[in-house]
Design a protein around this motif. Sequence first.
Motif, PDB file in Angstrom:
ATOM      1  N   PHE A  51       0.768  -1.080  -0.055  1.00  0.00           N
ATOM      2  CA  PHE A  51      -0.102   0.020   0.053  1.00  0.00           C
ATOM      3  C   PHE A  51       0.815   1.512  -0.026  1.00  0.00           C
ATOM      4  N   VAL A  52       0.424   2.239  -0.849  1.00  0.00           N
ATOM      5  CA  VAL A  52       1.468   3.327  -1.094  1.00  0.00           C
ATOM      6  C   VAL A  52       0.846   4.467  -0.087  1.00  0.00           C
ATOM      7  N   LEU A  53       1.631   4.928   0.900  1.00  0.00           N
ATOM      8  CA  LEU A  53       1.035   5.938   1.673  1.00  0.00           C
ATOM      9  C   LEU A  53       1.668   7.412   1.245  1.00  0.00           C
ATOM     10  N   ASN A  54       0.681   8.172   0.936  1.00  0.00           N
ATOM     11  CA  ASN A  54       0.798   9.396   0.259  1.00  0.00           C
ATOM     12  C   ASN A  54       0.473  10.591   1.458  1.00  0.00           C
ATOM     13  N   ALA A  55       1.342  11.410   1.780  1.00  0.00           N
ATOM     14  CA  ALA A  55       1.475  12.423   2.975  1.00  0.00           C
ATOM     15  C   ALA A  55       0.755  13.616   2.391  1.00  0.00           C
ATOM     16  N   LYS A  56      -0.450  14.175   2.389  1.00  0.00           N
ATOM     17  CA  LYS A  56      -0.947  15.201   2.001  1.00  0.00           C
ATOM     18  C   LYS A  56      -0.714  16.408   2.758  1.00  0.00           C
ATOM     19  N   ILE A  57      -0.027  17.266   2.284  1.00  0.00           N
ATOM     20  CA  ILE A  57       0.339  18.661   2.847  1.00  0.00           C
ATOM     21  C   ILE A  57      -0.431  19.836   2.559  1.00  0.00           C
ATOM     22  N   ASP A  58      -1.038  20.515   3.224  1.00  0.00           N
ATOM     23  CA  ASP A  58      -2.008  21.528   2.760  1.00  0.00           C
ATOM     24  C   ASP A  58      -1.709  22.940   3.309  1.00  0.00           C
ATOM     25  N   ALA A  59      -0.477  23.140   3.208  1.00  0.00           N
ATOM     26  CA  ALA A  59      -0.015  24.518   3.518  1.00  0.00           C
ATOM     27  C   ALA A  59      -0.458  25.390   2.476  1.00  0.00           C
ATOM     28  N   TYR A  60      -0.192  24.881   1.317  1.00  0.00           N
ATOM     29  CA  TYR A  60      -0.349  25.546  -0.086  1.00  0.00           C
ATOM     30  C   TYR A  60      -1.973  25.953  -0.186  1.00  0.00           C
ATOM     31  N   SER A  61      -2.678  24.840  -0.082  1.00  0.00           N
ATOM     32  CA  SER A  61      -4.193  24.931  -0.149  1.00  0.00           C
ATOM     33  C   SER A  61      -4.744  25.822   0.711  1.00  0.00           C
ATOM     34  N   LEU A  62      -3.862  25.853   1.960  1.00  0.00           N
ATOM     35  CA  LEU A  62      -4.647  26.997   2.956  1.00  0.00           C
ATOM     36  C   LEU A  62      -4.137  28.312   2.748  1.00  0.00           C
ATOM     37  N   SER A  63      -3.177  28.285   1.702  1.00  0.00           N
ATOM     38  CA  SER A  63      -2.703  29.855   1.506  1.00  0.00           C
ATOM     39  C   SER A  63      -1.998  30.374   2.640  1.00  0.00           C
ATOM     40  N   LEU A  64      -1.272  29.587   3.202  1.00  0.00           N
ATOM     41  CA  LEU A  64      -0.367  29.711   4.647  1.00  0.00           C
ATOM     42  C   LEU A  64       0.764  30.748   4.104  1.00  0.00           C
ATOM     43  N   PRO A  65       0.955  31.573   4.855  1.00  0.00           N
ATOM     44  CA  PRO A  65       2.400  32.291   4.585  1.00  0.00           C
ATOM     45  C   PRO A  65       3.523  31.332   4.868  1.00  0.00           C
ATOM     46  N   ASP A  66       4.578  31.419   4.165  1.00  0.00           N
ATOM     47  CA  ASP A  66       5.775  30.493   4.104  1.00  0.00           C
ATOM     48  C   ASP A  66       5.462  28.955   3.961  1.00  0.00           C
ATOM     49  N   ALA A  67       4.295  29.039   2.908  1.00  0.00           N
ATOM     50  CA  ALA A  67       4.041  27.338   2.555  1.00  0.00           C
ATOM     51  C   ALA A  67       5.060  26.639   2.003  1.00  0.00           C
ATOM     52  N   LEU A  68       6.091  27.060   1.391  1.00  0.00           N
ATOM     53  CA  LEU A  68       7.045  26.224   0.979  1.00  0.00           C
ATOM     54  C   LEU A  68       7.748  25.690   2.296  1.00  0.00           C
ATOM     55  N   LYS A  69       8.471  26.689   2.923  1.00  0.00           N
ATOM     56  CA  LYS A  69       8.948  26.179   4.251  1.00  0.00           C
ATOM     57  C   LYS A  69       8.005  25.339   5.142  1.00  0.00           C
ATOM     58  N   ILE A  70       6.936  25.531   5.303  1.00  0.00           N
ATOM     59  CA  ILE A  70       6.146  24.642   6.161  1.00  0.00           C
ATOM     60  C   ILE A  70       6.095  23.200   5.444  1.00  0.00           C
ATOM     61  N   SER A  71       5.964  23.374   4.138  1.00  0.00           N
ATOM     62  CA  SER A  71       5.867  21.911   3.452  1.00  0.00           C
ATOM     63  C   SER A  71       7.062  21.182   3.329  1.00  0.00           C
ATOM     64  N   LEU A  72       8.179  21.884   3.200  1.00  0.00           N
ATOM     65  CA  LEU A  72       9.462  21.254   3.078  1.00  0.00           C
ATOM     66  C   LEU A  72       9.788  20.670   4.636  1.00  0.00           C
ATOM     67  N   ARG A  73       9.371  21.273   5.733  1.00  0.00           N
ATOM     68  CA  ARG A  73       9.539  20.725   7.101  1.00  0.00           C
ATOM     69  C   ARG A  73       8.653  19.633   7.270  1.00  0.00           C
ATOM     70  N   ARG A  74       7.480  19.867   6.947  1.00  0.00           N
ATOM     71  CA  ARG A  74       6.427  18.611   7.236  1.00  0.00           C
ATOM     72  C   ARG A  74       6.860  17.473   6.182  1.00  0.00           C
ATOM     73  N   ALA A  75       7.341  17.700   4.909  1.00  0.00           N
ATOM     74  CA  ALA A  75       7.712  16.548   4.091  1.00  0.00           C
ATOM     75  C   ALA A  75       8.775  15.675   4.824  1.00  0.00           C
ATOM     76  N   ARG A  76       9.732  16.281   5.270  1.00  0.00           N
ATOM     77  CA  ARG A  76      10.851  15.512   6.069  1.00  0.00           C
ATOM     78  C   ARG A  76      10.417  14.813   7.023  1.00  0.00           C
ATOM     79  N   LEU A  77       9.594  15.421   7.889  1.00  0.00           N
ATOM     80  CA  LEU A  77       8.977  14.536   8.843  1.00  0.00           C
ATOM     81  C   LEU A  77       8.065  13.266   8.676  1.00  0.00           C
TER      82      LEU A  77
END
Length: 198
Positions: free
Chosen positions: A68-94
């Motif tokens: 089973f392929v586990l795809n971790a969805k990160i919603d910083a961009y879809s929520l239009s959060l400031p620093d979405a790239l930074k948040i996404s990178l940090r969460r991606a690594r976690l």
Amino acid sequence: MNGDLENGYGHRPETVAETVRLAIEAGLAGGNIEDHDPRLPDGLYDEQLAAERIRAAREAIEHSGTAFVLNAKIDAYSLSLPDALKISLRRARLFREAGADCIYPCGVSDMEAVRILVREAGAPVNVVVGWGGARFNIDELLEAGVTRISVGGSLARAALGFVRAAAREMRDQSTMDFAAEQIGQGELNEMFARAQGP
């Protein structure tokens, strides 16, 4: 088939694990678990809880013995959060460390941000097209190193857009030129006959 498992249908890691177990039991080959809940102040789960939820999903997959392929969805961009790239990178690594096979920064629409995510996320990257302002070329995404491309609900929304345009044409112009774009009945019959087999 991949399933959109939303937020795992519950906050607790145990609930997420049970949702993934049921998805596997139903025959799905993979699924998305998102880090978003609209009832939270900024919309995102605390990073540590979000990672625990992914870890619980991974444990359920390991216990099942499936691929089973586990795809971790990160919603910083879809929520239009400031620093979405930074948040996404940090969460991606976690999330990768917690056991995600792929990370899914939903809503990223800037090609340079996609390249940075591919280069620095430490995980295969899933990009969705047709979400908000995201307009990508498939070849461009593949060249950037994107591993998985999703269309989400874009095909259905495009079909509904065609239905709306056809209705407006009949109402406003009294014409039915939209019918010229339809697939012929004979071709449809052949398509469905091939799909059903002998």
